[in-house]
Each structure stands twice: as C-alpha cells, then as structure tokens.
Design an enzyme around this catalytic site. Structure first.
Site, mmCIF file in Angstrom:
data_model
loop_
_atom_site.group_PDB
_atom_site.id
_atom_site.type_symbol
_atom_site.label_atom_id
_atom_site.label_comp_id
_atom_site.label_asym_id
_atom_site.label_seq_id
_atom_site.Cartn_x
_atom_site.Cartn_y
_atom_site.Cartn_z
ATOM 1 N N ARG A 46 38.202 22.715 41.718
ATOM 2 C CA ARG A 46 38.880 23.874 41.887
ATOM 3 C C ARG A 46 40.243 23.855 40.997
ATOM 4 N NH1 ARG A 46 41.850 23.660 46.119
ATOM 5 N NH2 ARG A 46 40.340 23.039 47.483
ATOM 6 N N TYR A 98 43.236 50.952 36.081
ATOM 7 C CA TYR A 98 41.854 50.801 36.567
ATOM 8 C C TYR A 98 41.822 51.102 37.994
ATOM 9 C CZ TYR A 98 37.487 48.275 37.614
ATOM 10 O OH TYR A 98 36.328 47.831 38.036
ATOM 11 N N ASP A 170 47.506 44.359 31.060
ATOM 12 C CA ASP A 170 45.853 44.327 30.910
ATOM 13 C C ASP A 170 45.326 44.826 29.558
ATOM 14 O OD1 ASP A 170 43.178 44.956 31.434
ATOM 15 O OD2 ASP A 170 43.383 45.625 33.528
ATOM 16 N N LYS A 195 33.916 42.813 30.319
ATOM 17 C CA LYS A 195 33.499 43.821 29.416
ATOM 18 C C LYS A 195 33.681 43.214 27.982
ATOM 19 C CE LYS A 195 34.587 45.840 33.286
ATOM 20 N NZ LYS A 195 36.046 46.432 33.403
HETATM 21 C C1 LIG Z 1 36.867 46.257 34.709
HETATM 22 C C2 LIG Z 1 38.054 46.232 34.758
HETATM 23 C C3 LIG Z 1 38.897 45.300 35.574
HETATM 24 C C4 LIG Z 1 38.210 44.634 36.708
HETATM 25 O O1 LIG Z 1 37.495 43.411 36.406
HETATM 26 P P1 LIG Z 1 36.353 42.917 37.046
HETATM 27 O O2 LIG Z 1 36.000 42.022 36.156
HETATM 28 O O3 LIG Z 1 35.302 44.141 37.133
HETATM 29 O O4 LIG Z 1 36.606 42.593 38.302
HETATM 30 C C5 LIG Z 1 40.318 45.486 35.393
HETATM 31 N N1 LIG Z 1 40.864 46.206 34.389
HETATM 32 C C6 LIG Z 1 40.110 46.931 33.617
HETATM 33 C C7 LIG Z 1 40.923 47.825 32.340
HETATM 34 C C8 LIG Z 1 38.858 46.921 33.902
HETATM 35 O O5 LIG Z 1 38.089 47.740 32.849
#
Ligand SMILES: *Cc1c(COP(=O)(O)O)cnc(C)c1O
Length: 378
Positions: A46, A98, A170, A195
């Site tokens: 962890r 998001y 982000d 993504k």
């Molecule tokens: C998908 C996404 C998230 C969340 O991520 P997960 O891996 O699905 O938990 C956060 N920010 C953006 C811009 C996203 O496209």
C-alpha cells in the site's frame, strides 16, 4: 529527451538484475526486512510497490513534476488530492468539470466541510471574483467536456500565486503528450489514466503529479492512509499503454482534424466545438499552452431525434461513455453524461439535445466519415 523518447525511456526502464526490457510485475504485498526497521526501500505494497513506483516515476517525468502517484481510478486520485485540504477550506472549480468530479464534490467532499464554488474559469476575471478569504485552491479542466472550453493556465496560475492558492489541473483530455500544466504554473496535475494514457479501454486508473516535496508528502500521506492505490498488474498495463501514447495521439490528431473538415462540409451539422478551429473560443490560448488539439469534438446535428438516429445507425463509433480509446466513441451528453442537469440549465450551458460528442480513435478516417454520413442520412 523529447516526448516520444521519454514515453519509452522515461521513469524506470526494465530490470537491472535480469536485463528484462519491461518492468517486472511485483505481485507482492509485503517485503522481508533485513533487521527491525531495516528494509530495502519497500515495506508494504500500500505504501509502495516497485511496479507502481516505475509508473509513478514515468508520469512524474512526463509531466515534469517532483513526484507521481498512481491510484485505482481517476476519481480515487481526485479524492486523494481533495483530502489534502481541511475542513472550512474553499476551492474554486471549473463549472463544467467532469460529472463524477461534480458529484464527488457536491455529495461527498462537502459533507466533510470543504466549501466549493463552480464558475466559468475560461474568463480569469470570474476566478478573481470568486476568491474568498478561505479559498485554498483553484481546480480546472482545459479543454472541458463536452464544449471544449479553454482556461488560460498562465493567467490563472498568476492569480493563484498572488493569493497563495494551489492550482490543480485535470489534464485527462490533453494528456502529457500535448500539454504540461506544471510548465504554466500548476501545482498539481491529475489524470484519469483510464482514457488516453491507458488508451485501450482495458484499465481503470488515476495518476497525480505534484511540483514540490511538501505536496508530495501531503499526497503520499493520504494515499498511504486511505489506500486507494493502483495494483501492480494495472500499473504494468498502464506503462504498456503509455509507451504508444505519442503515435496514438499523433494519429488521433490527424484523424480528428480530417473529421472536423468533413463535418464543416455537412449542412446538417452546426456549432462545431474543437480547439483546433480558429473560430473556437479560446483557440489562441489553447495554442499557447498545448501542442495539439486532441481527439474530442462536439457538434450539433439539429435535434435529439436526429442525434438518436445517428447513434443508432453508426457501425464504427461505439455508443459509450468514456473517451480516449483506440476505438472511436460517440455519445449524446444531454441524454447521457449530462441528463441529470435540468434542460433549461443545459441550454444555458450550450448543451442542446442535438449535441453529439465524439472521441476519435485509430480507425481509417475514410471509414469513419462514410459511416457517420450513412447514419446521418439514413
Ligand atoms: C473519466 C474522467 C475522470 C474520472 O476518471 P475515472 O478513471 O473514470 O475514475 C475524471 N476527469 C475526467 C476529465 C475524465 O474524463
């Protein structure tokens, strides 16, 4: 080292002991110690795991930060970053963050006494107005989803520095291949690695990069205390995906530009949102802070019925949430990701019923064009 080389040789490459060219998967929870309190860098997985550490070193190098961290999802990464703040602190967020981030902030984090404002950060004057005495951070996405709104990172980071606020970005949509927010003054960069970084719709993961030792200690303390870590198998899979990020993003860029040109020639399609277009609001700012425009496009096909028709009839665009994969994905925000927003508010934001969002993948662009056209004109 240039970006494409860094994707292959950044972080920790291979295994010194055996010469293996890929980092081994250390499927292990605990580590033998040489004496009480004497260990070789790892005590418990962890806290730290060598496979995860190799990924963390890689994303740190790619974003040009001080230290990286890998979490079990993008949301786990965002949660950990928000948990470094204290009860009574106020954070300013981009208004069309998001959906999962919006839900986390409104329904979970604020229950523990963190305060939040959601504002249009594409105008830095709005950010300045939103700063309160207890404001501690500004959290932005640029470009945003689904309208690809752009925030000026240099301007917002200037303001953050004046007021002693942390700037959190982000960077999921642009990836470190096209945009490195730390260069423009961000303190914390985070990713849904689910993504583009993973890129193959086969792993859920989140990454965080910080720009200072203090923030590294803060984030690691929360990671180790709350435990939302990424496992060694998924860490390895993510490193495998990242190796090809450069060629994927280049090809996606090319495909997307061609698809936008094709859309511009269709009389049924209006309001194309894509940061690469001269007419796109924030185009100039985006070109200053990013090296590419990405694979996301939103546009209007006229009505909800038409959008539904397109989605039902396409063959090569997969109807799905998510983005950034080798396969092209298509969605209707008003009926899917943004359905919970009242329709009046949606229209104010520009999310019409006929708005279609696509994430362009790696298929042959001629197939994508033909497929879209037959679905539109069925
Ligand atoms: C998908 C996404 C998230 C969340 O991520 P997960 O891996 O699905 O938990 C956060 N920010 C953006 C811009 C996203 O496209």
């Amino acid at each position: 080292m240039r970006k494409k080389t860094q994707l292959i040789h950044g972080g920790i490459s291979g295994d010194d002991k055996t010469g293996a060219v890929s980092v081994p998967i250390y499927q292990v929870s605990t580590y033998a110690q040489d004496g009480v309190g004497k260990h070789r860098g790892y005590e418990y997985s962890r806290t730290g795991n060598p496979t995860r550490f190799a990924l963390e070193e890689l994303i740190k190098d790619l974003e040009g930060g001080y230290r990286g961290f890998a979490f079990g999802s993008g949301m786990a990464a965002i949660t950990a970053v928000l948990m470094t703040f204290n009860q009574g602190d106020h954070i300013i967020f981009t208004d069309d963050v998001y959906g999962g981030t919006y839900r986390l902030v409104n329904n979970v984090i604020t229950r523990f006494g963190l305060e939040a404002s959601f504002i249009d950060t594409s105008d830095p004057a709005n950010v300045e107005k939103a700063v309160q005495d207890n404001t501690k951070a500004i959290y932005v996405e640029t470009p945003t989803n689904p309208l690809l709104k752009i925030t000026d990172l240099t301007e917002v980071s200037k303001l953050a520095k004046q007021r002693d606020l942390k700037l959190i970005v982000d960077n999921t949509f642009s990836t470190p291949y096209w945009q490195n927010p730390i260069e423009f003054g961000a303190d914390i960069v985070l990713h849904s690695a689910t993504k583009y970084l993973g890129g193959h719709s086969d792993v859920v993961a989140g990454l965080v990069v910080v720009n200072s030792e203090q923030l590294a200690d803060d984030v690691h303390f929360v990671l180790n205390s709350s435990g939302g870590i990424l496992g060694p198998q998924d860490s390895w899979l993510l490193m495998r995906g990242i190796k090809t990020l450069g060629i994927r993003m280049e090809e996606i860029e090319d495909n997307t530009r061609q698809f936008v040109e094709f859309l511009e020639g269709l009389p049924e399609v209006t309001n194309i949102y894509y940061p690469g277009l001269d007419a796109h609001k924030g185009h100039d700012v985006h070109q200053k802070q990013a090296r590419g425009n990405g694979g996301m496009i939103s546009f209007d096909v006229g009505s909800g019925e038409k959008a539904d028709q397109v989605l039902r009839n396409v063959n090569y665009f997969t109807l799905a949430e998510s983005l950034g994969a080798v396969e092209s994905l298509i969605s209707v925000p008003a009926m899917m990701t943004h359905a919970s927003i009242p329709s009046e508010r949606r229209l104010e934001l520009g999310i019409t019923d006929g708005l279609v969002r696509v994430s362009i993948g790696l298929e042959d662009i001629e197939d994508l064009k033909e497929d879209f056209l037959q679905a539109l004109r069925k």
